[in-house]
Design a protein around this motif. Structure first.
Motif, mmCIF file in Angstrom:
data_model
loop_
_atom_site.group_PDB
_atom_site.id
_atom_site.type_symbol
_atom_site.label_atom_id
_atom_site.label_comp_id
_atom_site.label_asym_id
_atom_site.label_seq_id
_atom_site.Cartn_x
_atom_site.Cartn_y
_atom_site.Cartn_z
ATOM 1 N N ALA A 97 -8.614 0.261 12.618
ATOM 2 C CA ALA A 97 -9.775 0.969 11.950
ATOM 3 C C ALA A 97 -11.058 0.227 12.183
ATOM 4 N N MET A 118 -6.198 7.160 14.854
ATOM 5 C CA MET A 118 -5.817 6.524 13.270
ATOM 6 C C MET A 118 -4.557 7.378 12.905
ATOM 7 N N GLY A 173 -5.189 7.596 6.838
ATOM 8 C CA GLY A 173 -4.653 6.309 7.481
ATOM 9 C C GLY A 173 -4.336 5.379 6.084
ATOM 10 N N SER A 174 -5.350 5.179 5.386
ATOM 11 C CA SER A 174 -5.081 4.750 4.158
ATOM 12 C C SER A 174 -4.307 5.433 2.944
HETATM 13 O O1 LIG Z 1 -6.401 -0.776 5.268
HETATM 14 C C1 LIG Z 1 -6.687 -0.704 6.401
HETATM 15 O O2 LIG Z 1 -7.833 -1.398 6.753
HETATM 16 C C2 LIG Z 1 -5.685 -0.183 7.650
HETATM 17 C C3 LIG Z 1 -6.446 1.044 7.977
HETATM 18 C C4 LIG Z 1 -5.699 2.198 7.393
HETATM 19 C C5 LIG Z 1 -4.825 1.878 6.837
HETATM 20 N N1 LIG Z 1 -4.718 0.484 6.834
#
Ligand code: A1CAB
Ligand code: NAI
Length: 271
Positions: A97, A118, A173-174
């Motif tokens: 990320a 991602m 991603g999150s």
């Molecule tokens: O939390 C994070 O920074 C990583 C990137 C997307 C999910 N987890």
């Protein structure tokens, strides 16, 4: 490139923590031979050691793909491991990320094909989604190779611009964390209404999983699917009046949450 080319030339995984092992689990489940994967990680997990992949051993001279899955903050220490690789058509893919393509070009050279990706952790059961974008050196064949590898663990979408990556990180991603939190809080709310904890959790998990599967499979869009649940003046309407509140309902909260993740991704890329 197909999965047998990747298996023949080798796949190197730099960093095999939560995201690296989610993807590795998906590739192994999909039939990638463990002997074709080399992992570099100073703290290999018990799970990793049981997979049969090569761990912290000498690397193939010109692997098909090197996938970088260390934390952005560890990148400076981890990347020098890779400077001797490449040159033989190796494609580098980073899932970090907030770490720009330019950062990798500074270390690996702008002539190196690099794909920034991602993914998300449902990759572990091959239900992930990964967004990708290549640098100027990455050819159509390189992007196809990245898509091939990543589509083994779920869907792949291609971005038009690297700037979209911050918002993608905030959404998909999150995103699994938001959904897991929804499950936790839905179960807790069921308990608060008097249900036993185990039953409330079973109801919450199955509801989120079933609604997600229906949203993907149905011809109707999610708004219509929501309407289908909502009888006039019934129970769902009573709940949605709370959730859709313009002040502190879901839209406001999720907008703030995704905005915070997107901004954090931008901050990380500023170093
Ligand atoms: O939390 C994070 O920074 C990583 C990137 C997307 C999910 N987890
Ligand atoms: N966890 C997630 O849901 C997602 C994570 N990512 C990205 O994936 C990357 C990894 O995240 P996680 O797996 O969550 O973190 P993690 O902390 O679980 O895994 C990082 C791994 O890197 C290893 N490591 C540390 N120093 C190293 C070095 N010098 N060389 C090789 N390996 C080294 C650690 O031992 C650890 O196993 C991050 O850049 C993150 O932004 C991207 C999408 C989703």
């Amino acid at each position: 490139m197909d999965m047998s080319d990747i298996a023949a030339r080798g796949l190197v995984l730099l960093g095999c923590g939560k995201m690296g092992s989610a993807m590795l689990a998906g590739w192994l489940e999909g039939g990638l031979p463990a002997s074709s994967v080399s992992v570099i990680d100073p703290y290999p997990s018990d799970w990793l050691q049981d997979t049969g992949v090569l761990i912290n051993q000498s690397l193939p001279a010109s692997p098909a793909i090197v996938l970088i899955a260390v934390k952005p903050q560890m990148m400076g220490a981890a990347l020098p491991n890779l400077q001797l690789l490449g040159g033989g058509g190796t494609l580098f893919i980073s899932v970090a990320a907030g770490t720009s393509i330019a950062t990798f070009e500074d270390i690996l050279g702008a002539g190196t094909p690099i794909v920034r990706a991602m993914p998300n952790t449902p990759a572990a059961i091959r239900r992930g989604i990964t967004a990708i974008i290549g640098n100027d050196t990455a050819s159509a064949i390189d992007l196809d190779g990245a898509e091939l590898l990543l589509s083994a663990v779920g869907q792949v979408v291609r971005l038009d611009s690297e700037t979209q990556m911050d918002a993608v990180t905030g959404v998909s991603g999150s995103g699994p964390a938001y959904v897991f939190h929804l499950i936790e809080t839905l179960a807790a709310a069921g308990e608060a209404q008097g249900l036993p904890a185990e039953l409330a959790m079973q109801l919450a998990k199955a509801t989120v999983a079933g609604a997600g599967a229906l949203a993907e499979a149905a011809e109707e869009n999610p708004s219509q699917l929501r309407v289908n649940v909502t009888s006039p003046n019934g129970t769902t309407q009573a709940a949605l009046e709370v959730l859709m509140d313009e002040g502190d309902g879901f839209p406001t909260l999720l907008n703030r949450a995704v905005g915070a993740a997107t901004n954090r991704s931008k901050e990380l890329s500023r170093g």
